[in-house]
Design a protein around this motif. Structure first.
Motif, PDB file in Angstrom:
ATOM      1  N   LYS A   1      76.431 -41.147 -80.621  1.00 62.43           N
ATOM      2  CA  LYS A   1      75.513 -41.823 -81.539  1.00 62.43           C
ATOM      3  C   LYS A   1      74.465 -42.626 -80.764  1.00 62.43           C
ATOM      4  O   LYS A   1      73.278 -42.581 -81.083  1.00 62.43           O
ATOM      5  CB  LYS A   1      76.300 -42.741 -82.462  1.00 62.43           C
ATOM      6  CG  LYS A   1      75.461 -43.414 -83.521  1.00 62.43           C
ATOM      7  CD  LYS A   1      76.324 -44.235 -84.460  1.00 62.43           C
ATOM      8  CE  LYS A   1      75.477 -45.054 -85.401  1.00 62.43           C
ATOM      9  NZ  LYS A   1      76.292 -45.880 -86.293  1.00 62.43           N
TER      10      LYS A   1
ATOM     11  N   SER B   1      65.144 -50.402 -83.329  1.00 64.56           N
ATOM     12  CA  SER B   1      64.899 -50.633 -84.753  1.00 64.56           C
ATOM     13  C   SER B   1      66.007 -50.038 -85.606  1.00 64.56           C
ATOM     14  O   SER B   1      66.155 -50.385 -86.766  1.00 64.56           O
ATOM     15  CB  SER B   1      63.553 -50.044 -85.158  1.00 64.56           C
ATOM     16  OG  SER B   1      63.694 -48.670 -85.423  1.00 64.56           O
TER      17      SER B   1
ATOM     18  N   LYS C   1      71.339 -55.340 -85.299  1.00 63.64           N
ATOM     19  CA  LYS C   1      72.022 -54.695 -86.418  1.00 63.64           C
ATOM     20  C   LYS C   1      71.532 -55.251 -87.760  1.00 63.64           C
ATOM     21  O   LYS C   1      71.357 -54.519 -88.725  1.00 63.64           O
ATOM     22  CB  LYS C   1      73.539 -54.889 -86.282  1.00 63.64           C
ATOM     23  CG  LYS C   1      74.116 -54.062 -85.154  1.00 63.64           C
ATOM     24  CD  LYS C   1      75.601 -53.868 -85.353  1.00 63.64           C
ATOM     25  CE  LYS C   1      76.101 -52.614 -84.687  1.00 63.64           C
ATOM     26  NZ  LYS C   1      76.012 -52.539 -83.265  1.00 63.64           N
TER      27      LYS C   1
ATOM     28  N   ALA D   1      68.027 -53.905 -88.368  1.00 66.36           N
ATOM     29  CA  ALA D   1      68.002 -52.487 -88.723  1.00 66.36           C
ATOM     30  C   ALA D   1      68.206 -52.289 -90.222  1.00 66.36           C
ATOM     31  O   ALA D   1      67.813 -51.260 -90.770  1.00 66.36           O
ATOM     32  CB  ALA D   1      69.076 -51.743 -87.939  1.00 66.36           C
TER      33      ALA D   1
ATOM     34  N   SER E   1      71.546 -44.228 -89.148  1.00 66.75           N
ATOM     35  CA  SER E   1      72.400 -44.764 -88.083  1.00 66.75           C
ATOM     36  C   SER E   1      73.015 -46.139 -88.367  1.00 66.75           C
ATOM     37  O   SER E   1      74.177 -46.357 -88.053  1.00 66.75           O
ATOM     38  CB  SER E   1      71.630 -44.826 -86.763  1.00 66.75           C
ATOM     39  OG  SER E   1      71.299 -43.538 -86.352  1.00 66.75           O
ATOM     40  N   PRO E   2      72.258 -47.088 -88.955  1.00 68.31           N
ATOM     41  CA  PRO E   2      72.884 -48.390 -89.180  1.00 68.31           C
ATOM     42  C   PRO E   2      74.092 -48.316 -90.120  1.00 68.31           C
ATOM     43  O   PRO E   2      74.875 -49.264 -90.187  1.00 68.31           O
ATOM     44  CB  PRO E   2      71.764 -49.218 -89.820  1.00 68.31           C
ATOM     45  CG  PRO E   2      70.509 -48.544 -89.423  1.00 68.31           C
ATOM     46  CD  PRO E   2      70.838 -47.094 -89.304  1.00 68.31           C
TER      47      PRO E   2
ATOM     48  N   THR F   1      76.172 -45.292 -90.440  1.00 65.74           N
ATOM     49  CA  THR F   1      77.153 -44.250 -90.146  1.00 65.74           C
ATOM     50  C   THR F   1      78.264 -44.773 -89.239  1.00 65.74           C
ATOM     51  O   THR F   1      78.149 -45.847 -88.663  1.00 65.74           O
ATOM     52  CB  THR F   1      76.489 -43.035 -89.462  1.00 65.74           C
ATOM     53  OG1 THR F   1      75.777 -43.496 -88.319  1.00 65.74           O
ATOM     54  CG2 THR F   1      75.544 -42.323 -90.391  1.00 65.74           C
TER      55      THR F   1
END
Lengths: 353, 347
Positions: free
Chosen positions: A229, A243, B78, B81, B108-109, B111
């Motif tokens: 990831k 970001s 985090k 995001a 992504s933030p 998963t």
């Protein structure tokens, strides 16, 4: 729509199965072929523990071919994953495990022990036998971990990946110039020992050490799967990665650390092995047809094992009196792969430019 | 609360251990929910620096950035995001990545540690791609897309991130005019449909004036914000163009290029044909003036005829044409004559 993604998925698993089968076949071929061929039946007899009438086959298999195949497997996996990590981190298709200067560090360490220590204390390393081999191993590990810690320090201090890349390349130049100086003032036989080490080999380890080596390379390689990831995010560039919630500095540090440990281990035990780490990730990308590192890492590992086994097999093809140096084979296979990837990329890009 | 970002007394720039370089100071502004805001400003005033500061890539030198009422310096990567999604000018070069994969990275933030998509994630990805109108390109490689399509894919990625704020750094920079309008319409629609705040930096003054709900005008020591119309009324644009080569057209409410002129020509007529002729004349440094009965050299515009333009001299037409180019050419030739006549008259 779902059919499409399913077909992609099944393609991926078909790829996995084919390449794992390829690794098994190549592994067996490595056991079978060599200066004398051993029939497959005898191979199975030896490993199943069944009584064999041919003690020579048993000896060759357990003392030469099996350790060599195991080392090739471990080295192939480790170097290819280290290369993929570097290509993603630096977003550069020409990056490989050697860009961090780690194998140069190992060369420097080995050069110091083989070339300088011998000259200082008035004996030749090659006359020392097993102690000498151990000293070379320690020197290579010491040299590469030394360089790795310098690189990690730089990575902490600067906030750009490019400066790390440049530092790595510069350290490579520095150490090869130092090694050049050492060579100039050394005994001929020591230089010979050093050159042999530099050609790389999968056949330096006994079976127990080969098993240890396999463990030492496969564990960090397995940890890399969990970096997928992070690597996906890193491949988008620092700003996008940040970001999307990635702590860049930490991810970069751990990527360099893992790639460095993998490269250092392989270089210490096998000498600097060129091209596998750079070429295999390209093959994996070509076959996987995805940017997702979860699939890329696994494919890279399998293909890395297959490539190293293939090189090891070619180096010992029947007809040669002794084995070829492994690096001449890896370059022979690796360079055309890289060239074809670059050419293909150019062709793919043509219509859109 | 209607604002999602509030900037107070902000000084931005670059700090190193030795020196501090302030790029812009004393900035105050609000970013509203459900609105598209365009950030305008000449090159070098620090648009990118401001965007980087808001995104948390750069620490502000002083002042406060509140994002959803939280001080930005207390938020880590985090948290950020889940608040701000970005679209940058850096070209995304992901080898072998499809549109779907890129947009999926936007999740992504949310998963798991292997980055696998849940069913909900997949649904959001599909929706985001559909909202940007590129469903038909879902499985295309990014490298096979046009610039406009790639920009839409990047916007879909930002949408999939499911944040209350989307910030875009010059998203229209490399696009042709229709694609620029399309991207801005898309962003406008996203802002009002999803009640997100959209902040984009741009150099497209005209499009920004017509399409954005709010403008942020960045100047050396101030950030002026408001609706485009209010800012026009306040004459807030003048400092942006202090070299005088651009002027505001009061009739259209848009900007136009200003030309210096050194001669004049009398013109009879008006309407669309006049506007075009005037533009062509001004480009050559000739200013059209309204013809009076005493002028004996003038251009006549025929409103309802295919012979659009006539040039008259001493009560005789010396040119009848339907081309602006011919009219301009002859005008340039006779102007020295006219001017000489005028000089003689003055003596």
């Amino acid at each position: 729509m779902n059919n499409f993604s399913q077909s992609i998925k099944s393609n991926t698993s078909i790829n996995f199965i084919i390449s794992i089968a390829l690794v098994i076949v190549l592994f067996l071929l490595n056991l079978i072929f060599g200066s004398i061929s051993i029939p497959l039946k005898s191979v199975f007899q030896v490993f199943s523990g069944a009584a064999t009438d041919n003690i020579v086959f048993t000896n060759i298999l357990l003392h030469t071919r099996l350790p060599q195949a195991l080392v090739a497997l471990g080295a192939g996996v480790a170097l290819s994953i280290a290369g993929l990590l570097m290509q993603t981190l630096f977003r550069n298709p020409l990056a490989g495990p050697s860009v961090l200067g780690i194998s140069s560090g190992a060369s420097l360490g080995v050069g110091f022990v083989v070339l300088v220590a011998g000259g200082l204390f008035g004996f030749s390393m090659s006359s020392l036998g097993i102690v000498g081999e151990f000293a070379i191993l320690i020197a290579a590990f010491g040299g590469s971990l030394g360089i790795l810690s310098i690189i990690l320090l730089i990575a902490r201090k600067t906030n750009g990946t490019l400066s790390v890349l440049i530092m790595g390349v510069m350290i490579g130049y520095l150490s090869s110039s130092l090694v050049g100086m050492m060579k100039f003032y050394s005994l001929e036989e020591d230089v010979h020992t050093y050159v042999i080490w530099g050609l790389g080999s999968f056949s330096r380890l006994s079976l127990p050490r080969a098993q240890f080596f396999l463990l030492l390379t496969l564990i960090p390689s397995f940890i890399c799967v969990f970096m997928a990831k992070w690597l996906n995010l890193l491949s988008m560039g620092d700003n996008y990665a940040r970001s999307l919630g990635l702590k860049i500095e930490r991810a970069r540090f751990i990527t360099i650390l893992l790639s460095g440990i993998l490269t250092a281990t392989v270089t210490a035990f096998c000498g600097p092995i060129v091209f596998i780490g750079m070429a295999v990730p390209h093959m994996a990308k070509m076959i996987s047809k995805t940017s997702n590192h979860l699939i890329l890492i696994i494919n890279t590992a399998i293909l890395g094992a297959a490539t190293a086994l293939l090189c090891s097999l070619i180096a010992r093809l029947p007809g040669f009196d002794s084995a070829l140096p492994i690096n001449s084979v890896t370059a022979f296979i690796g360079a055309p792969v890289v060239i074809s990837v670059i050419l293909k990329r150019r062709k793919d890009n043509l219509p859109e430019n | 609360m209607t604002e999602s970002i509030k900037i107070e007394n902000l000084n931005i720039g670059y700090t190193s251990s030795k020196s501090k370089k302030t790029v812009a100071s004393n900035l105050n502004a609000n970013l509203n929910k459900g609105e598209m805001t365009c950030l305008l400003g000449p090159n070098g005033t620090g648009k990118s620096t401001l965007i980087k500061s808001i995104c948390g890539f750069l620490k502000p030198i002083s002042g406060l950035i509140s994002i959803n009422q939280k001080n930005s310096t207390t938020l880590d990567e985090k948290d950020m995001a889940k608040l701000i999604a970005i679209v940058l000018t850096d070209k995304l070069t992901l080898t072998n990545a499809t549109v779907y994969e890129l947009v999926a990275y936007g999740r992504s933030p949310y998963t798991d540690f292997l980055g696998r998509l849940s069913d909900n994630d997949k649904q959001v990805v599909e929706q985001s791609i559909a909202m940007c109108g590129i469903s038909h390109k879902k499985h295309s490689l990014l490298s096979a897309l046009s610039d406009g399509e790639r920009q839409k894919a990047t916007i879909a990625k930002a949408l999939a991130q499911d944040t209350p704020i989307i910030i875009l750094d010059e998203p229209t920079a490399f696009l042709d005019l229709p694609a620029r309008v399309e991207i801005m319409q898309l962003l406008r629609r996203l802002a009002s449909d999803t009640q997100k705040s959209v902040l984009m930096s741009t150099h497209d003054l005209d499009l920004a004036l017509q399409m954005s709900d709010q403008l942020w005008l960045l100047q050396k020591n101030a950030l002026i914000y408001g609706t485009p119309e209010d800012l026009v009324l306040e004459n807030a644009f003048q400092p942006m163009f202090n070299n005088g080569s651009i002027e505001f057209d009061n009739k259209t409410g848009l900007f136009k290029v200003a030309y210096n002129h050194n001669t004049t020509i009398a013109v009879k007529g008006h309407g669309f044909k006049y506007t075009l002729l005037r533009r062509a004349l001004m480009r050559k440094g000739i200013k059209p003036v309204k013809a009076t009965s005493t002028d004996n050299t003038y251009i006549k515009i025929n409103e309802n005829s295919d012979i659009h333009f006539e040039i008259w001299m001493d009560n005789e037409p010396i040119l009848k044409t339907n081309k602006v180019a011919d009219t301009i050419k002859l005008t340039q030739n006779i102007i020295p004559l006219v001017t000489k006549n005028e000089v003689r008259c003055m003596i």
